[in-house]
Design an enzyme around this catalytic site. Structure first.
Site, PDB file in Angstrom:
ATOM      1  N   PHE A  78       2.912  -6.044 -20.961  1.00 25.58           N
ATOM      2  CA  PHE A  78       2.311  -7.074 -21.829  1.00 25.58           C
ATOM      3  C   PHE A  78       3.379  -7.886 -22.550  1.00 25.58           C
ATOM      4  CE2 PHE A  78      -1.216  -3.949 -21.604  1.00 25.58           C
ATOM      5  CZ  PHE A  78      -2.195  -4.788 -21.084  1.00 25.58           C
ATOM      6  N   LEU A  79       4.425  -8.253 -21.825  1.00 26.76           N
ATOM      7  CA  LEU A  79       5.530  -9.011 -22.410  1.00 26.76           C
ATOM      8  C   LEU A  79       5.141 -10.485 -22.483  1.00 26.76           C
ATOM      9  CD1 LEU A  79       8.442  -9.101 -23.435  1.00 26.76           C
ATOM     10  CD2 LEU A  79       9.217  -9.201 -21.066  1.00 26.76           C
ATOM     11  N   ARG A  80       4.485 -10.845 -23.568  1.00 25.83           N
ATOM     12  CA  ARG A  80       4.048 -12.225 -23.756  1.00 25.83           C
ATOM     13  C   ARG A  80       3.621 -12.428 -25.200  1.00 25.83           C
ATOM     14  NH1 ARG A  80      -0.157 -10.004 -20.230  1.00 25.83           N
ATOM     15  NH2 ARG A  80      -2.122  -9.751 -21.355  1.00 25.83           N
ATOM     16  N   GLN A  81       3.658 -13.699 -25.628  1.00 22.84           N
ATOM     17  CA  GLN A  81       3.210 -14.104 -26.961  1.00 22.84           C
ATOM     18  C   GLN A  81       3.896 -13.297 -28.065  1.00 22.84           C
ATOM     19  OE1 GLN A  81      -1.053 -13.641 -26.563  1.00 22.84           O
ATOM     20  NE2 GLN A  81      -1.298 -15.637 -25.587  1.00 22.84           N
ATOM     21  N   GLY A  82       5.183 -13.054 -27.899  1.00 23.68           N
ATOM     22  CA  GLY A  82       5.967 -12.418 -28.938  1.00 23.68           C
ATOM     23  C   GLY A  82       5.722 -10.935 -29.129  1.00 23.68           C
ATOM     24  N   ARG A  83       5.166 -10.264 -28.133  1.00 19.57           N
ATOM     25  CA  ARG A  83       4.921  -8.835 -28.268  1.00 19.57           C
ATOM     26  C   ARG A  83       5.073  -8.155 -26.915  1.00 19.57           C
ATOM     27  NH1 ARG A  83      -0.029  -7.199 -26.290  1.00 19.57           N
ATOM     28  NH2 ARG A  83      -1.500  -8.859 -25.735  1.00 19.57           N
ATOM     29  N   CYS A 107       0.831  -1.198   0.000  1.00 21.36           N
ATOM     30  CA  CYS A 107       0.000   0.000   0.000  1.00 21.36           C
ATOM     31  C   CYS A 107       0.863   1.244   0.000  1.00 21.36           C
ATOM     32  CB  CYS A 107      -0.906   0.027   1.234  1.00 21.36           C
ATOM     33  SG  CYS A 107      -1.994  -1.399   1.375  1.00 21.36           S
TER      34      CYS A 107
END
Length: 294
Positions: A271-276, A129
């Site tokens: 959003f560092l996932r699925q190649g992007r 918090c």
């Protein structure tokens, strides 16, 4: 790559569950990530006039408790360097034996000044918090926040895609329970240097920073931080205090986190996932990416 860290048995609990598949119910044993309160006490003052106060109580996964306390002290501005911390121990003078490893005391060097109003604020706020808004950003900038480097570190755009897989490969407790956050330090070349897990994302980061502090690695200018969840203002603040210039996450950042990152000079990728992934602030540290439509 470093060998996996063996986790203490208190980091998880076995429970009986009923698994449902279609209309079939089967009793089975399952593993859950442990969650217990950790009380952080502080010893301070000149020799012969020492005081002891409760600083904070946070819910955490048992394990690496001294690192958690050290990281909390640094990122909350109680100390600014390793030499100000005399030592950390489990408190033996607690009422119940089973609570001894849930109470730690950090002893500051006798010369470290302590503002009592700050201690009172920490007692009423956990490590997850904090006060939000513009005043928080200004307070962090005015505190012991190192100036982040303006000449790097530079990280290859393609390399960032590989980091979540390298993190997951070393998440032993997550593989068993599926219920933990992780924070990890990488070199700019992608070598995994340090990994910690906890039920709280802020605790996981404090454990990483605390481990680095105790090993006298700070400031962490030439490191990349990867966190398994979203990016809040508090995570950006803690990263900045430790001198980390690149923060990547598999989740999304908040608006205040991005605002703070711009102000601190910190590169945030989400959003560092699925190649992007998206770069939200100071993209100049991410090199080698082709551009289109810019």
């Amino acid at each position: 790559m470093p060998a996996p860290v063996l986790l203490p048995p208190t980091s998880y609990d076995y429970v009986t569950v009923h698994k449902v598949q279609g209309t079939t119910i089967t009793a089975a044993s399952d593993i859950l990530a442990a969650e217990e309160p950790l009380e952080i006490r502080l010893g301070f003052g000149p020799t012969g006039q020492r005081e002891h106060r409760t600083l904070a109580i946070t819910m955490r996964t048992p394990g690496h408790d001294f690192e958690l306390a050290a990281g909390f002290l640094l990122t909350e501005g109680i100390i600014s360097r390793r030499q100000e911390l005399h030592g950390i121990l489990y408190c033996p003078d607690v009422e119940k034996v089973e609570e001894r490893e849930n109470v730690v005391r950090a002893e500051l060097a006798s010369t470290v000044p302590v503002a009592l109003p700050r201690l009172e604020r920490h007692f009423y706020t956990s490590s997850s918090c904090g006060v939000c808004g513009k005043t928080s950003i200004e307070a962090v900038q005015a505190a012991a926040c190192p100036v982040l480097p303006t000449d790097g570190p530079y990280v290859a755009a393609e390399l960032l895609h590989q980091l979540p897989e390298r993190l997951r490969a070393q998440q032993e407790l997550f593989e068993q329970t599926g219920g933990l956050h992780a924070a990890a330090l990488f070199s700019p070349e992608g070598e995994l240097l340090l990994l910690r897990e906890d039920v709280g994302r802020h605790n996981a980061l404090d454990k990483v920073i605390g481990a680095a502090l105790l090993q006298e690695w700070l400031p962490l200018h030439q490191h990349v931080l990867l966190v398994s969840g979203r990016v809040s203002f508090e995570l950006v603040q803690k990263a900045a205090v430790a001198g980390i210039a690149v923060l990547a996450a598999v989740g999304a950042p908040s608006s205040l986190a991005v605002q703070a990152a711009h102000n601190f000079g910190l590169t945030v990728c989400g959003f560092l996932r699925q190649g992007r992934y998206n770069v939200y602030s100071h993209p100049w540290r991410i090199v080698g990416a082709a551009t289109a439509g810019l």
